[in-house]
Scaffold this active site. Structure first.
Site, PDB file in Angstrom:
ATOM      1  N   VAL A  17       0.852  -1.181   0.000  1.00  0.00           N
ATOM      2  CA  VAL A  17       0.000   0.000   0.000  1.00  0.00           C
ATOM      3  C   VAL A  17       0.894   1.239   0.000  1.00  0.00           C
ATOM      4  O   VAL A  17       1.898   1.270   0.708  1.00  0.00           O
ATOM      5  CB  VAL A  17      -0.869   0.018   1.271  1.00  0.00           C
ATOM      6  CG1 VAL A  17      -1.901   1.133   1.198  1.00  0.00           C
ATOM      7  CG2 VAL A  17      -1.537  -1.318   1.478  1.00  0.00           C
ATOM      8  N   ASP A 150      12.415  10.567  -6.489  1.00  0.00           N
ATOM      9  CA  ASP A 150      12.417  12.021  -6.276  1.00  0.00           C
ATOM     10  C   ASP A 150      12.460  12.372  -4.784  1.00  0.00           C
ATOM     11  O   ASP A 150      12.967  13.414  -4.394  1.00  0.00           O
ATOM     12  CB  ASP A 150      11.182  12.652  -6.947  1.00  0.00           C
ATOM     13  CG  ASP A 150       9.878  12.002  -6.494  1.00  0.00           C
ATOM     14  OD1 ASP A 150       9.808  10.752  -6.462  1.00  0.00           O
ATOM     15  OD2 ASP A 150       8.920  12.749  -6.164  1.00  0.00           O
ATOM     16  N   LYS A 472      35.186 -30.779   6.876  1.00  0.00           N
ATOM     17  CA  LYS A 472      34.195 -31.633   6.211  1.00  0.00           C
ATOM     18  C   LYS A 472      34.844 -32.908   5.672  1.00  0.00           C
ATOM     19  O   LYS A 472      34.360 -34.013   5.903  1.00  0.00           O
ATOM     20  CB  LYS A 472      33.524 -30.874   5.041  1.00  0.00           C
ATOM     21  CG  LYS A 472      32.733 -29.648   5.454  1.00  0.00           C
ATOM     22  CD  LYS A 472      32.069 -28.978   4.260  1.00  0.00           C
ATOM     23  CE  LYS A 472      33.066 -28.462   3.222  1.00  0.00           C
ATOM     24  NZ  LYS A 472      33.969 -27.401   3.700  1.00  0.00           N
ATOM     25  N   SER A 540      28.844 -25.658  -0.226  1.00  0.00           N
ATOM     26  CA  SER A 540      27.445 -25.325  -0.564  1.00  0.00           C
ATOM     27  C   SER A 540      26.907 -24.201   0.324  1.00  0.00           C
ATOM     28  O   SER A 540      26.084 -24.431   1.187  1.00  0.00           O
ATOM     29  CB  SER A 540      26.548 -26.559  -0.488  1.00  0.00           C
ATOM     30  OG  SER A 540      26.798 -27.332   0.671  1.00  0.00           O
TER      31      SER A 540
END
Lengths: 633, 319
Positions: A17, A150, A472, A540
């Site tokens: 809105v 503006d 990892k 990832s």
């Protein structure tokens, strides 16, 4: 350009809105001379009556008395304007959350979406929600119009910040073409004419982009699908099937197959009132005649013999709930898909998506305007493709059988992984229940179930994610050794190794990194189907990447393992010397240095390599796999 | 000559469908859905230009078969004589099954806008005539030629517009309409108004009439007509008795001028004014429409009674 050669673009506009949506549309209509004097006079009159000095263009758009009273848009309105080379249909949709269903109504036919962002407020929750809906409905093109420039002194900084923030957010979404334009709808900057106030902007004006964006390329011209709407039978010598070619192309002489009968024939003629056609293509309404008398009626689908859709009565879908009455697992809804209506029930509700945070939430129902993922079972098979590959054969609506109201919009993701079904049925048989199921795992002579029985463990994908240097590979190698020693079938897919071969052609741009993960995920899936425990070690960094991997593996078999380690520790370890290089600027887009890492929100397992030893971590993971019944004690 | 899809393809070297063909294809798809899913559809035929286009689309949708539903003209008794003549000849020529329904009770009572007011007259002769016609023949779906670009409340209209047992439209409670999947299921007593021309504009209609060479009532073309001006609207003198049956308004000879004019949209004589024009051909009409500074319904008195007069009529059952 001759009228008859103009093309058509349907677009939708949305914004919160007061973001200036009505003003923007009013501006487009005004500048293309699509507002008539008498309509403008009526707006001026009402504006004056309300004490407004200037004509409020929003009044032109709000067609209902209730909307004019409240000064808000309640329902979709359609507007039309044209320029010398295109005709435009605008679906002007409300932005309020409570009108999500109306926004989806307007967006479902759109080829492009304009999302307005108020430059003063930046990217709001609503702007993100609108982006999510664009992604969900797979609208091919999106423009983010940063409006009210503006009011921020035409500041490039303000614009750039909004663009950066929105780009970061939109990476999580499935949006392929996104364009940013700084505008002032009120003053007209960059709407039709280039703005002298923003010399730093060198892109297109909004109208120029709308006039030139190429949309026909988005059409599926490969997969011929012809849902039969109506059989035309004026006399005994003519039997034609009326319908729209919803995708692909067809010519006389081509071999076709009718679903569900599976009977084959070839196309005799492509008939229209004007003349017979040599070829019909997507979005043309025609009548097909066939060379053989085969039984085809409304609701059937004519396809090419060698290009079939999925035929199934069980599939996964995203539902947007549109009824005041919440969804009920007990109701048998009527499902309308192309020209076919069948009874349908939602056999499983996987999760609800919070449209503001994009998080998945546990849920047992949907209320008005809620969206989520489900499994649907129908009384008769449907002939479908995934919504992503074919909107026309991937979309459906659910109708409440009592009120006859349209209860939901649905987008098919694909058939339910029948694998799950096989395993579940095998389970039930162990408990003495007999099932005469006709479910088969197609394309494999040895079922995954059989492989798992021989292996003595279930197949699974363990996805280790974390910073470079978090440990990892170390964890994965130790874990694989342990699994191998206990007799498990394993496969380790390591980031570095993959890039030497399978993904050797890929670089480290975001696009290439996504493709890297996509390929790896598909490979992991193949080994998974082969009955193995697949260990994947990939940084990832983005949730979307990991979610893709997750999406192609059945629930309960995918384990996201967050290998957590403080970035400072990773940098200290720096086993490959990469952090040093990245710090010196020698590596672009290095996770943790020059590109972001999104921590997993809700991983199945979290291990902390800066706090525990590798052996302890391996034990931890093994315990979880036993708990999840992948391994036996 | 009409550009066929094939020709266009050669021209563009692609599968672009020019927009008129795309609109045509969508309208045909809509008509076929209605005929396949409803028990007893009808096409509302008002003899105007939109009706003419809708009729041609129906011929195309079911070709080489015939149009599988009747046409219904809700006649108020106040239509232009040229319209009645055109209607009867054209329907005979194309073999259409025409039903004419009139609210005889109120036509006999002399319902007229100057006696009842525009809104009431419209309610009895058009809306009630329509609703009774639909009820009498048990039509469950009615095609209408209304377009979304005509008027702001029509811009809000779905293609399948659900109506209750009184034919009423509830704009705040419309069914969502997704992709091109239309929900044709209704409860007892309900019906659906279907608007296959929703996405067409006035300019599209005229362009299509031109490329398809569709016959239309000659009133749309300009010629010299004797007219008087009343409230900014041009009334042809030959119909002044219909506009003012009680002769309450003095028409003096000095007011009558002869000028080139035509009708931009057609309704009942008392509520439809002519506009000054020199457009004698479709091409000239197209040029005039393209340059028009006022909207199509500028000559329709019934739209001007309030800011939401069309919305109100539609809520009551008008199409």
């Amino acid at each position: 350009m001759a009228e008859s050669k103009k093309t058509l673009l349907r677009f939708t506009t949305t914004g919160s809105v007061d973001d200036g949506k009505s003003t923007l549309i009013g501006r487009l209509l005004y500048e293309t001379k699509s507002i008539f004097e008498d309509q403008f006079a009526a707006v001026e009159k009402t504006s004056k009556k309300r004490g407004q000095e200037e004509a409020d263009l929003a009044l032109l758009l709000d067609g209902l008395a209730a909307e004019r009273e409240q000064g808000i848009t309640i329902d979709v309105a359609y507007r039309y304007f044209e320029t010398t080379n295109r005709k435009f249909i605008i679906a002007d949709t409300p932005g309020h959350e409570q009108y999500t269903r109306n926004m989806i109504t307007g967006a479902s036919t759109a080829e492009l979406a304009i999302i307005l962002v108020d430059a003063r407020n930046g990217v709001m929750t609503q702007s993100k929600r609108h982006g999510f809906l664009v992604s969900l409905l797979q609208i091919p093109h999106m423009i983010v119009a940063v409006n009210k420039m503006d009011l921020v002194d035409y500041s490039q900084q303000v614009y750039d910040d909004i663009v950066d923030e929105y780009k970061r957010f939109s990476q999580k979404l499935d949006i392929h073409d996104i364009t940013f334009i700084p505008v002032s709808a009120l003053k007209g900057d960059n709407v039709v004419e280039r703005s002298p106030n923003m010399p730093w902007y060198d892109g297109f004006t909004l109208l120029h982009y709308l006039e030139n964006v190429h949309v026909m390329a988005d059409k599926n011209l490969i997969d011929f699908r012809f849902p039969v709407q109506y059989v035309v039978r004026p006399h005994l010598d003519f039997r034609g099937y009326a319908g729209m070619v919803v995708s692909g192309t067809i010519s006389p002489g081509e071999k076709v197959l009718a679903l569900p009968s599976g009977k084959t024939s070839s196309v005799k003629e492509v008939v229209t009132y004007d003349s017979n056609l040599k070829e019909a293509f997507a979005s043309q309404s025609v009548v097909l005649t066939l060379n053989d008398e085969i039984d085809v009626s409304r609701g059937d689908m004519i396809v090419r013999k060698n290009n079939l859709p999925t035929v199934s009565n069980h599939f996964e879908a995203i539902l947007c709930w549109m009824d005041e009455k919440p969804f009920s697992l007990k109701t048998h809804y009527i499902l309308k898909h192309t020209s076919r209506s069948v009874k349908a029930s939602v056999s499983k509700l996987n999760y609800r998506i919070n449209v503001n945070t994009l998080h998945r939430e546990q849920a047992d129902t949907f209320h008005l305007n809620e969206i989520g993922r489900v499994e649907i079972t129908t009384s008769q098979p449907l002939f479908f493709d995934s919504y992503k590959s074919n909107q026309a054969t991937g979309s459906f609506i659910l109708i409440d059988p009592v009120t006859n109201l349209t209860a939901a919009a649905g987008m098919i993701r694909g058939p339910v992984k029948e694998l799950d079904e096989v395993i579940r049925i095998a389970h039930q048989d162990e408990h003495g229940r007999r099932h005469s199921s006709n479910v088969t795992w197609q394309g494999q002579t040895i079922s995954q179930e059989a492989r798992e029985l021989r292996n003595g463990h279930k197949a699974a994908v363990l996805w280790l994610t974390g910073y470079s240097g978090a440990g990892k590979s170390t964890v994965a190698k130790a874990l694989e050794k342990k699994l191998f020693d206990t007799g498990c079938q394993t496969m380790l897919l390591d980031g570095d190794n993959i890039r030497h071969g399978l993904c050797g052609d890929l670089g480290f741009s975001e696009k290439d990194r996504n493709e890297n993960i996509r390929r790896v995920s598909e490979v992991a899936k193949l080994f998974y189907e082969n009955g193995r425990i697949v260990l994947c070690t990939f940084i990832s960094p983005l949730k979307t990447q990991r979610n893709f991997a997750r999406s192609i593996i059945p629930e309960g078999r995918f384990f996201e393992i967050f290998v957590r380690c403080d970035l400072s520790v990773c940098k200290r370890r720096d086993p490959k010397g990469l952090y040093k290089k990245a710090d010196r600027g020698e590596i672009k887009d290095f996770t943790g240095v020059s590109s972001p890492y999104e921590e997993p929100g809700n991983p199945e397992i979290t291990v902390e390599t800066d706090l525990r030893s590798v052996d302890e971590i391996v034990e931890e993971i093994i315990d979880k796999l036993i708990e999840a019944k992948i391994l036996e004690h | 000559m009409q550009p066929t899809a094939d020709m266009q393809k050669q021209n563009a070297g692609s599968y672009d469908l020019v927009y008129l063909k795309q609109l045509e294809s969508e309208s045909i798809h809509i008509m076929r859905e209605v005929v396949a899913e409803f028990k007893n559809p009808v096409m509302l035929y008002s003899v105007g230009k939109d009706s003419s286009v809708m009729l041609r689309l129906a011929q195309k949708a079911f070709y080489p078969g015939k149009i599988p539903f009747p046409l219904m003209h809700v006649d108020t008794g106040y239509k232009f004589p040229e319209m009645y003549e055109f209607r009867d000849n054209y329907c005979k020529e194309i073999g259409a099954n025409l039903i004419v329904e009139r609210n005889e009770e109120w036509i006999e009572k002399g319902a007229h806008p100057t006696r009842l007011g525009n809104d009431k007259c419209c309610w009895y002769l058009k809306t009630q005539g329509l609703l009774e016609g639909l009820r009498k023949h048990e039509f469950d779906a009615a095609f209408g030629g209304a377009r979304r670009d005509e008027e702001k409340s029509r811009a809000k209209e779905r293609i399948f517009s659900l109506r209750d047992e009184f034919g009423q439209w509830d704009p705040k409670n419309q069914r969502p309409e997704l992709w091109n999947i239309y929900n044709a299921r209704i409860n007892d007593g309900q019906s659906v108004r279907v608007f296959p021309l929703s996405n067409w504009t006035e300019f599209d209609i005229w362009t299509y009439i031109k490329v398809e060479n569709i016959p239309i009532v000659p009133l749309y073309f300009a010629r010299e007509r004797k007219v008087v001006e009343r409230k900014g609207i041009l009334i042809p003198v030959y119909s002044i008795d219909t506009v003012d049956p009680d002769s309450k308004v003095d028409v003096s000879e000095s007011e009558i001028t002869t000028m080139s004019c035509r009708f931009r949209s057609l309704g009942c004589i008392p509520c439809t004014g002519a506009i000054p024009s020199t457009a004698h051909t479709i091409d000239e009409i197209l040029a005039e429409v393209a340059a028009a500074k006022k909207s199509e319904r500028e000559n329709r008195v019934i739209d001007l009674t309030s800011d939401s007069s069309m919305e109100q009529k539609k809520k009551e059952g008008y199409f």
